[in-house]
Write a protein that holds these residues in place. Structure first.
Motif, short mmCIF file in Angstrom:
data_model
loop_
_atom_site.label_atom_id
_atom_site.label_comp_id
_atom_site.label_asym_id
_atom_site.label_seq_id
_atom_site.Cartn_x
_atom_site.Cartn_y
_atom_site.Cartn_z
N ALA A 159 -41.91 -9.96 11.21
CA ALA A 159 -41.83 -9.24 9.94
C ALA A 159 -40.66 -8.28 9.88
O ALA A 159 -40.25 -7.87 8.79
N HIS A 160 -40.10 -7.93 11.04
CA HIS A 160 -39.02 -6.94 11.08
C HIS A 160 -37.74 -7.47 11.68
O HIS A 160 -36.73 -6.77 11.71
N LEU A 161 -37.76 -8.71 12.16
CA LEU A 161 -36.58 -9.26 12.84
C LEU A 161 -35.65 -9.91 11.83
O LEU A 161 -35.89 -11.03 11.37
N ASP A 162 -34.59 -9.18 11.45
CA ASP A 162 -33.53 -9.82 10.68
C ASP A 162 -32.24 -9.71 11.49
O ASP A 162 -32.14 -8.92 12.42
N VAL A 163 -31.29 -10.54 11.15
CA VAL A 163 -30.05 -10.61 11.95
C VAL A 163 -28.86 -10.23 11.07
O VAL A 163 -28.22 -11.08 10.48
N ASP A 164 -28.58 -8.94 11.01
CA ASP A 164 -27.54 -8.43 10.13
C ASP A 164 -26.19 -8.25 10.80
O ASP A 164 -25.21 -7.96 10.12
N THR A 165 -26.14 -8.36 12.13
CA THR A 165 -24.89 -8.15 12.86
C THR A 165 -24.68 -9.30 13.84
O THR A 165 -25.64 -9.99 14.20
N PRO A 166 -23.44 -9.50 14.30
CA PRO A 166 -23.22 -10.55 15.30
C PRO A 166 -24.07 -10.35 16.55
O PRO A 166 -24.59 -11.31 17.11
N GLU A 167 -24.23 -9.08 16.94
CA GLU A 167 -25.03 -8.79 18.13
C GLU A 167 -26.49 -9.18 17.91
O GLU A 167 -27.14 -9.70 18.83
N ALA A 168 -27.00 -8.94 16.69
CA ALA A 168 -28.39 -9.29 16.40
C ALA A 168 -28.60 -10.79 16.40
O ALA A 168 -29.63 -11.29 16.85
N VAL A 169 -27.61 -11.53 15.88
CA VAL A 169 -27.70 -13.00 15.89
C VAL A 169 -27.82 -13.50 17.33
O VAL A 169 -28.68 -14.31 17.65
N LEU A 170 -26.93 -13.00 18.19
CA LEU A 170 -26.93 -13.46 19.57
C LEU A 170 -28.19 -13.03 20.31
O LEU A 170 -28.78 -13.81 21.07
N ALA A 171 -28.66 -11.81 20.05
CA ALA A 171 -29.87 -11.31 20.71
C ALA A 171 -31.10 -12.11 20.32
O ALA A 171 -32.05 -12.23 21.10
N ALA A 172 -31.09 -12.64 19.10
CA ALA A 172 -32.23 -13.43 18.62
C ALA A 172 -32.15 -14.89 19.03
O ALA A 172 -33.01 -15.70 18.65
N GLY A 173 -31.10 -15.25 19.78
CA GLY A 173 -30.98 -16.62 20.26
C GLY A 173 -30.11 -17.51 19.40
O GLY A 173 -30.11 -18.73 19.57
N GLY A 174 -29.34 -16.91 18.49
CA GLY A 174 -28.49 -17.70 17.61
C GLY A 174 -27.11 -17.94 18.17
O GLY A 174 -26.68 -17.26 19.11
N LEU A 175 -26.43 -18.89 17.61
CA LEU A 175 -25.07 -19.25 18.00
C LEU A 175 -24.18 -19.13 16.78
O LEU A 175 -24.41 -19.80 15.76
#
Length: 201
Positions: free
Chosen positions: A182-198
């Motif tokens: 409910a609170h996990l959004d990916v607004d920064t490059p660091e957040a994308v990578l931390a959430a497992g994104g490429l």
């Protein structure tokens, strides 16, 4: 009680940085994040799924190719989230639904089961309540707004979401705990990578 889903995917993603990749094109489990969000909504018990596009519209729509969603262009996307909500709520099939599930495209943890939990709560309230996702007592997203709040949405202006409507509608608000998603959004490059994104594109 029918529920239509509106996925907000029009923003400029300004916190990603001028030279950085678009967060909604970042890949999670091999799929662009915006496609993952759309597939999640399609797997839930929604009668209709609309994706509001704006910034880098062509690439976002290409990432949705082949899916059974309707894309709605928001030409005024730079003015903020209100214009995207208005664009989504203006789609005919959205207006006809008893409730509108508003979903942010940059929340990779939200599942179809989470959406169905919200929809079930909305139906249990006979469509007369706002249903909001949260976790550990903290409000989050997605949220379902009853059709009766459509006019209030159409009056929104600027870079605001539905929070003010939720707080002032006078309708009951049902909070559904869906955990950290409910609170996990990916607004920064660091957040994308931390959430497992490429990062891509």
């Amino acid at each position: 009680m029918t529920v239509a889903a509106v996925i907000l995917a029009a923003g400029k993603a300004s916190r990603m940085g001028e030279a950085c990749a678009h967060k909604l094109l970042a890949e999670f489990d091999g799929k662009p994040l915006v496609r993952r969000a759309a597939e999640t909504a399609l797997a839930a018990d929604a009668v209709y799924v609309a994706v509001v596009t704006g910034h880098r519209r062509g690439e976002i729509e290409a990432a949705l190719s082949g899916l059974g969603v309707t894309t709605v262009e928001n030409p005024d996307y730079a003015s903020g989230m209100a214009s995207s909500l208005i664009s989504g709520f203006s789609a005919a099939s959205v207006r006809d639904a008893d409730g509108v599930l508003v979903m942010l495209a940059d929340m990779p943890g939200v599942t179809a089961a989470d959406l169905n939990a919200l929809i079930s709560a909305f139906r249990a309230a006979s469509g007369r309540a706002i249903v909001r996702a949260g976790s550990r007592g903290k409000h989050g997203n997605p949220v379902i707004l009853p059709r009766s709040l459509g006019d209030a949405v159409m009056r929104l202006e600027g870079d605001v979401g539905a929070r003010h409507i939720i707080e002032t509608s006078g309708l009951p608000v049902i909070d559904v705990d869906i955990g950290d998603a409910a609170h996990l959004d990916v607004d920064t490059p660091e957040a994308v990578l931390a959430a497992g994104g490429l990062l891509r594109g």
